[in-house]
Design an enzyme around this catalytic site. Structure first.
Site, PDB file in Angstrom:
ATOM      1  N   GLU A 155     -36.952  12.835 -23.104  1.00 29.52           N
ATOM      2  CA  GLU A 155     -37.200  12.200 -21.802  1.00 29.52           C
ATOM      3  C   GLU A 155     -38.523  11.445 -21.828  1.00 29.52           C
ATOM      4  OE1 GLU A 155     -36.209  11.113 -19.188  1.00 29.52           O
ATOM      5  OE2 GLU A 155     -35.069  12.439 -17.916  1.00 29.52           O
ATOM      6  N   ASP A 156     -38.566  10.346 -21.104  1.00 29.12           N
ATOM      7  CA  ASP A 156     -39.809   9.587 -21.013  1.00 29.12           C
ATOM      8  C   ASP A 156     -40.827  10.292 -20.114  1.00 29.12           C
ATOM      9  OD1 ASP A 156     -38.251   9.199 -18.752  1.00 29.12           O
ATOM     10  OD2 ASP A 156     -38.365   7.014 -18.755  1.00 29.12           O
ATOM     11  N   ASP A 175     -40.778  13.706 -13.361  1.00 26.21           N
ATOM     12  CA  ASP A 175     -41.437  13.576 -12.062  1.00 26.21           C
ATOM     13  C   ASP A 175     -41.014  14.755 -11.183  1.00 26.21           C
ATOM     14  OD1 ASP A 175     -42.657  12.742  -9.770  1.00 26.21           O
ATOM     15  OD2 ASP A 175     -41.511  10.911  -9.508  1.00 26.21           O
ATOM     16  N   PHE A 189     -47.631   5.698 -10.530  1.00 28.05           N
ATOM     17  CA  PHE A 189     -46.486   5.074 -11.188  1.00 28.05           C
ATOM     18  C   PHE A 189     -46.951   4.402 -12.477  1.00 28.05           C
ATOM     19  CE2 PHE A 189     -43.188   1.917 -11.936  1.00 28.05           C
ATOM     20  CZ  PHE A 189     -42.040   2.666 -11.716  1.00 28.05           C
ATOM     21  N   ARG A 213     -41.681  -2.824 -20.120  1.00 32.99           N
ATOM     22  CA  ARG A 213     -41.309  -1.815 -21.115  1.00 32.99           C
ATOM     23  C   ARG A 213     -41.982  -2.117 -22.451  1.00 32.99           C
ATOM     24  NH1 ARG A 213     -36.900   1.133 -19.095  1.00 32.99           N
ATOM     25  NH2 ARG A 213     -35.429  -0.035 -17.845  1.00 32.99           N
TER      26      ARG A 213
END
Ligand code: 5GP
Length: 184
Positions: A107-108, A111, A159, A172
């Protein structure tokens, strides 16, 4: 790393660098070694969660010695906004039977934990032998109970973009991780 705010021409957004390219590379190498050490001689099946994990997974793949396979799964929980929609949707599934496999979800960022919660449930139901999770970034607030076996960095609730993470499909391609501070 230069901490001065940089104008990113592709998005017209202000991006403040948070984690430098070199720092990421060194951490990913450590994670790769650790994941191999824990898996022993087993084949490791990395599940790259598209799209945000693609850069991380590509680097992690090369940081793990021995037998490693790569699969892709696309799940959506954020849409085009910076606010979680609160629902996980599987858009593209892996194309192999994972029963009995040593699986590592890549997973990046975690949250709320909603995405990972759904993914862990999905893979457990597929009777994998071992299920591990590696996340590059951990945000402070996790509403959903999830287990993360390995992570790269803890960050704040801001963010972030870059190194595969997008801002409405942009940024990205930044080689570092930064915080978006403005928009065009
Ligand atoms: P969760 O389900 O844990 O709330 O959210 C996980 C997903 O939301 C991540 O895989 C990622 O796609 C997206 N996400 C959460 N925080 C951020 C962020 O700071 N930046 C970006 N680009 N995506 C995020």
């Amino acid at each position: 790393m230069n901490s001065v705010r940089a104008e990113h021409p592709a998005a017209g957004a202000q991006v403040r660098p948070l984690i430098a390219e070199l720092e990421i590379r060194q951490r990913v190498e450590e994670l790769g070694r650790q994941i191999r050490e824990d898996a022993g001689q087993r084949e490791i099946v990395l599940i790259c969660i598209l799209k945000g994990s693609v850069v991380f997974a590509a680097d992690l793949l090369r940081a793990i010695p021995g037998d490693v396979a790569l699969e892709f799964l696309r799940a959506k929980s954020y849409g085009q906004s910076q606010v979680s929609s609160g629902k996980l949707e599987i858009l593209q599934d892996v194309d192999r039977d994972l029963a009995g496999s040593y699986v590592v979800i890549v997973e990046d960022i975690i949250d709320t934990g909603l995405t990972l919660h759904g993914l862990q449930k999905l893979f457990r139901a597929r009777k994998v032998e071992t299920l591990k999770t590696v996340a590059l970034l951990l945000k402070p607030q996790q509403d959903h109970q999830v287990e993360v076996d390995y992570f790269g960095f803890r960050i704040g609730s801001e963010f972030v973009v870059g190194y595969g993470l997008d801002w409405a499909e942009r940024l990205r391609n930044l080689p570092y991780i930064g915080v978006v501070e403005g928009s065009s």
